[in-house]
Every structure is written in C-alpha cells, then in structure tokens.
Design a protein around this motif. Structure first.
Motif, PDB file in Angstrom:
ATOM      1  N   GLN A 214      -3.436 -30.516  12.167  1.00  0.00           N
ATOM      2  CA  GLN A 214      -2.365 -31.453  12.584  1.00  0.00           C
ATOM      3  C   GLN A 214      -2.895 -32.104  13.919  1.00  0.00           C
ATOM      4  OE1 GLN A 214       0.396 -32.608  10.719  1.00  0.00           O
ATOM      5  NE2 GLN A 214      -0.548 -31.148   9.485  1.00  0.00           N
ATOM      6  N   ALA A 215      -3.432 -31.171  14.700  1.00  0.00           N
ATOM      7  CA  ALA A 215      -4.189 -31.707  16.118  1.00  0.00           C
ATOM      8  C   ALA A 215      -5.319 -32.659  15.373  1.00  0.00           C
ATOM      9  CB  ALA A 215      -4.499 -30.840  16.829  1.00  0.00           C
ATOM     10  N   SER A 216      -6.190 -32.109  14.576  1.00  0.00           N
ATOM     11  CA  SER A 216      -7.147 -33.221  14.233  1.00  0.00           C
ATOM     12  C   SER A 216      -7.015 -34.583  13.665  1.00  0.00           C
ATOM     13  CB  SER A 216      -8.133 -32.226  13.140  1.00  0.00           C
ATOM     14  OG  SER A 216      -9.019 -33.034  12.682  1.00  0.00           O
ATOM     15  N   LYS A 217      -5.857 -34.393  12.846  1.00  0.00           N
ATOM     16  CA  LYS A 217      -5.343 -35.572  12.292  1.00  0.00           C
ATOM     17  C   LYS A 217      -4.856 -36.478  13.305  1.00  0.00           C
ATOM     18  CE  LYS A 217      -4.184 -33.782   7.600  1.00  0.00           C
ATOM     19  NZ  LYS A 217      -2.863 -33.400   6.764  1.00  0.00           N
ATOM     20  N   ALA A 218      -4.120 -36.169  14.327  1.00  0.00           N
ATOM     21  CA  ALA A 218      -3.435 -36.710  15.532  1.00  0.00           C
ATOM     22  C   ALA A 218      -4.721 -37.556  16.149  1.00  0.00           C
ATOM     23  CB  ALA A 218      -2.834 -35.831  16.364  1.00  0.00           C
ATOM     24  N   VAL A 219      -5.834 -36.761  16.635  1.00  0.00           N
ATOM     25  CA  VAL A 219      -6.854 -37.316  17.168  1.00  0.00           C
ATOM     26  C   VAL A 219      -7.527 -38.320  16.329  1.00  0.00           C
ATOM     27  CG1 VAL A 219      -9.460 -36.718  17.829  1.00  0.00           C
ATOM     28  CG2 VAL A 219      -7.632 -34.922  18.308  1.00  0.00           C
ATOM     29  N   ARG A 220      -7.451 -38.151  15.200  1.00  0.00           N
ATOM     30  CA  ARG A 220      -8.128 -39.448  14.510  1.00  0.00           C
ATOM     31  C   ARG A 220      -7.378 -40.591  14.725  1.00  0.00           C
ATOM     32  NH1 ARG A 220      -9.668 -35.810   9.845  1.00  0.00           N
ATOM     33  NH2 ARG A 220     -12.074 -35.548  10.334  1.00  0.00           N
ATOM     34  N   LEU A 221      -5.839 -40.679  14.720  1.00  0.00           N
ATOM     35  CA  LEU A 221      -4.949 -41.763  14.680  1.00  0.00           C
ATOM     36  C   LEU A 221      -5.363 -42.456  15.817  1.00  0.00           C
ATOM     37  CD1 LEU A 221      -1.894 -40.162  13.049  1.00  0.00           C
ATOM     38  CD2 LEU A 221      -3.369 -41.688  12.210  1.00  0.00           C
ATOM     39  N   GLY A 223      -8.108 -42.832  17.353  1.00  0.00           N
ATOM     40  CA  GLY A 223      -9.546 -43.475  17.236  1.00  0.00           C
ATOM     41  C   GLY A 223     -10.654 -42.555  17.898  1.00  0.00           C
ATOM     42  N   ALA A 224     -10.506 -41.270  17.728  1.00  0.00           N
ATOM     43  CA  ALA A 224     -11.315 -40.153  18.193  1.00  0.00           C
ATOM     44  C   ALA A 224     -11.828 -39.329  17.070  1.00  0.00           C
ATOM     45  CB  ALA A 224     -11.073 -39.351  19.421  1.00  0.00           C
ATOM     46  N   GLU A 225     -13.016 -38.473  17.083  1.00  0.00           N
ATOM     47  CA  GLU A 225     -13.372 -37.408  16.304  1.00  0.00           C
ATOM     48  C   GLU A 225     -13.029 -36.174  16.693  1.00  0.00           C
ATOM     49  OE1 GLU A 225     -14.584 -37.907  13.160  1.00  0.00           O
ATOM     50  OE2 GLU A 225     -14.090 -40.036  13.372  1.00  0.00           O
ATOM     51  N   CYS A 226     -12.920 -35.258  15.991  1.00  0.00           N
ATOM     52  CA  CYS A 226     -12.504 -33.813  16.308  1.00  0.00           C
ATOM     53  C   CYS A 226     -13.591 -32.727  15.658  1.00  0.00           C
ATOM     54  CB  CYS A 226     -11.218 -33.479  15.971  1.00  0.00           C
ATOM     55  SG  CYS A 226     -10.429 -31.852  16.415  1.00  0.00           S
ATOM     56  N   ILE A 227     -13.984 -31.862  16.661  1.00  0.00           N
ATOM     57  CA  ILE A 227     -15.018 -30.829  16.070  1.00  0.00           C
ATOM     58  C   ILE A 227     -14.411 -29.319  16.465  1.00  0.00           C
ATOM     59  CG2 ILE A 227     -17.103 -29.697  16.068  1.00  0.00           C
ATOM     60  CD1 ILE A 227     -18.276 -32.732  16.817  1.00  0.00           C
ATOM     61  N   LEU A 228     -14.205 -28.815  15.536  1.00  0.00           N
ATOM     62  CA  LEU A 228     -13.900 -27.267  15.957  1.00  0.00           C
ATOM     63  C   LEU A 228     -14.937 -26.271  16.020  1.00  0.00           C
ATOM     64  CD1 LEU A 228     -11.121 -25.356  15.955  1.00  0.00           C
ATOM     65  CD2 LEU A 228     -11.642 -24.979  13.306  1.00  0.00           C
ATOM     66  N   VAL A 229     -14.739 -25.623  17.280  1.00  0.00           N
ATOM     67  CA  VAL A 229     -15.971 -24.798  17.562  1.00  0.00           C
ATOM     68  C   VAL A 229     -15.415 -23.552  18.012  1.00  0.00           C
ATOM     69  CG1 VAL A 229     -17.118 -26.916  18.546  1.00  0.00           C
ATOM     70  CG2 VAL A 229     -15.938 -25.380  20.020  1.00  0.00           C
ATOM     71  N   GLY A 230     -16.517 -22.318  17.994  1.00  0.00           N
ATOM     72  CA  GLY A 230     -15.935 -20.974  18.234  1.00  0.00           C
ATOM     73  C   GLY A 230     -15.565 -20.211  17.138  1.00  0.00           C
ATOM     74  N   ILE A 231     -16.030 -20.635  16.024  1.00  0.00           N
ATOM     75  CA  ILE A 231     -15.549 -19.892  14.536  1.00  0.00           C
ATOM     76  C   ILE A 231     -16.678 -18.676  14.567  1.00  0.00           C
ATOM     77  CG2 ILE A 231     -15.747 -20.191  12.092  1.00  0.00           C
ATOM     78  CD1 ILE A 231     -13.786 -22.039  13.355  1.00  0.00           C
ATOM     79  N   ARG A 232     -16.031 -17.658  14.829  1.00  0.00           N
ATOM     80  CA  ARG A 232     -16.549 -16.216  15.021  1.00  0.00           C
ATOM     81  C   ARG A 232     -16.364 -15.715  13.549  1.00  0.00           C
ATOM     82  NH1 ARG A 232     -12.406 -15.786  18.481  1.00  0.00           N
ATOM     83  NH2 ARG A 232     -11.452 -14.242  17.264  1.00  0.00           N
ATOM     84  N   PRO A 233     -17.391 -14.772  13.109  1.00  0.00           N
ATOM     85  CA  PRO A 233     -17.517 -14.289  11.587  1.00  0.00           C
ATOM     86  C   PRO A 233     -16.165 -14.077  11.281  1.00  0.00           C
ATOM     87  CG  PRO A 233     -19.581 -13.710  12.876  1.00  0.00           C
ATOM     88  CD  PRO A 233     -18.527 -14.395  14.059  1.00  0.00           C
TER      89      PRO A 233
END
Length: 281
Positions: A214-221, A223-233
């Motif tokens: 939901q946060a990613s979708k709101a960021v797009r609305l 006008g920005a792009e969202c990248i999720l980082v810190g994906i541990r195994p």
C-alpha cells in the motif's frame, strides 16, 4: 478519621516509624533481596513516611497532591509499586497493633477504630495505585510517541533520492504513521525515488507485506518510485511461502544495491575515485 486516632498516630510517630522501618527491612529481605539499592530504599522510605503522615496533617487536596507527586517519582525511578503496597499493609498492621489498644479497650469502639484505620490506609493505597497507573500510562504514551517519531523518518541521501529505514514490528497504527511520514517526506524533499529499508524488521508476514504494498502504491500516486531493500534470505523464503506478490515494485537485497538502482532511475551512477577510498554519485 476519628480525632483520637489522628492524635494517637501523631503522638506515637517516633515509635510507629521505628517499627515500620523494621518491618520494611523484613519486606525488602523477603521480597526484594539485592534488587533495590540501599540508599534509594532509605530515601524512598523517608518520603513514603512523609506521604503517610501528610494524609493526617494536611488538607485533603494537599495530601493527594503529595501522593500524586510521589507516584510520579516512582515511575521516573522505575521503582516497583509492590514495594509500597507491601509498605502500606505493614503500616496498617503496626498502627492497628500499636495504636488501637491505647485509645479504647471497649470491643465495639476498638472495632470501629480498626475500621477507620483500614479505610484510611485503603484510601492511600487506592490513590497511590491509581496515580502510579496514570503516570505509567502517560509515560508509556509519551515514549510511544517519541518512538514513532524516530522510528519512521524519511531521510534524503542524495538529490531526489530518500531512504526510509524501518526498525521493529509494524502494526496498523505504525503503518499509518509510516504512510504519513513517507508521503509528507516525498513532497518536502522532492524525492523521485524512495528506498524502504526493512533490514530492521524482524518479521514480514502478510499484514506487513500488505502495508508495504500500500505504501508503494501511494508513493506512485505522488509521482515517485519505490524500491524495497533489505530482503534477507529468511524474509525472502517467508514471502514465497506465504504467496505474497511483491512483483509490483523493485526489490534489492541491500541498501547499497538499492541506492545504485535509485541513481540509475535519476540518470546517475556510482563511480569510484581512483586515488581515494570513497564513492561519489
């Protein structure tokens, strides 16, 4: 409280306090052995006695004010409330055993006096517990507010690139705060790319993943792009096992890789300076 009880408590204060301190030494030894510093025990016992006697010497509003101040100080010093409820019970026993026989030996009158002592002590215990609880709740609320303000900041790291590091568990209330800080920060910093770093999030379940989506979708609305980082195994395995779809936005295993991708999205890249141990964008 009956005037004869008040008079007796005041007249025999020295002996009552002496007996009470002996009883409190036993209580400390039995229930709080080696867990309470002796100097603080002495200081708190002295203030506790002052609070007890203020309830018979001062006007009601003044006495209640002293109890409230005392309860607030207990919270600030992280003092166990049970120590003082035990102390009140000890004082009740001592007053009943020591004072009542001096007043009247008639059975009916003695019982009435005992009831008055019980009611007096109960009133102090109830207020002390209520004030302690209120102070504890207020302190907890202030700490939670401070934690929330510090735990979801949007930090600009490069021009048009910001990072939001998430630490700790994410519930619905915190998710709302994250969303607000995220959108407000994007506007304030004019970010084009936002990195949501979940390295410090211990568990990513369906609810947490949905909040992130939901946060990613709101960021797009906005006008920005969202990248999720810190994906541990282990997080990646959990996401797969739960069938959570995070394909709608880019994911990276580390913050550094995320920053590299963010710079590419803003037509820049990381280059290493040959004669220096640093990276520049």
């Amino acid at each position: 409280m009956h005037s004869s009880v008040v008079q007796a408590i005041n007249d025999h204060q020295e002996q009552l306090v002496s007996n009470w301190k002996k009883e409190m030494a036993r209580v400390q030894e039995e229930y709080f052995k080696n867990s309470l510093p002796d100097d603080l025990v002495f200081t708190n016992n002295e203030e506790f006695i002052d609070v007890l006697y203020s309830s018979v010497r001062l006007e009601r509003s003044e006495a209640e004010g002293k109890i409230k101040h005392f309860a607030e100080r207990l919270i600030q010093t992280d003092w166990p409330l049970s120590y003082f409820t035990q102390g009140m019970q000890a004082f009740r026993r001592i007053v009943t055993a020591y004072i009542v026989p001096y007043i009247n030996n008639a059975e009916e009158d003695s019982m009435n006096l005992i009831v008055e002592v019980e009611e007096w002590v109960d009133a102090i215990v109830n207020q002390l517990v209520d004030d302690y609880s209120d102070s504890w709740v207020k302190t907890l609320e202030l700490q939670q507010m401070a934690l929330n303000e510090l735990s979801a900041p949007l930090i600009p790291v490069f021009e048009k690139v910001s990072v939001m590091p998430l630490i700790g568990a994410i519930d619905t209330e915190r998710a709302k705060l994250i969303m607000e800080n995220l959108l407000d920060g994007i506007i304030q910093h004019r970010s084009q790319v936002v990195l949501i770093d979940i390295t410090g999030v211990p568990v990513v379940d369906t609810m947490v993943a949905n909040h992130i989506i939901q946060a990613s979708k709101a960021v797009r609305l906005v006008g920005a792009e969202c990248i999720l980082v810190g994906i541990r195994p282990e997080i990646a395995q959990t996401i797969v096992n739960l069938g959570i779809d995070l394909s709608t936005f880019p994911t990276k295993s580390s913050l550094r890789k995320g920053i590299e991708s963010a710079l590419e999205l803003t037509q820049r890249k990381m280059v290493r300076i040959e004669h220096g141990a640093e990276w520049r964008a």
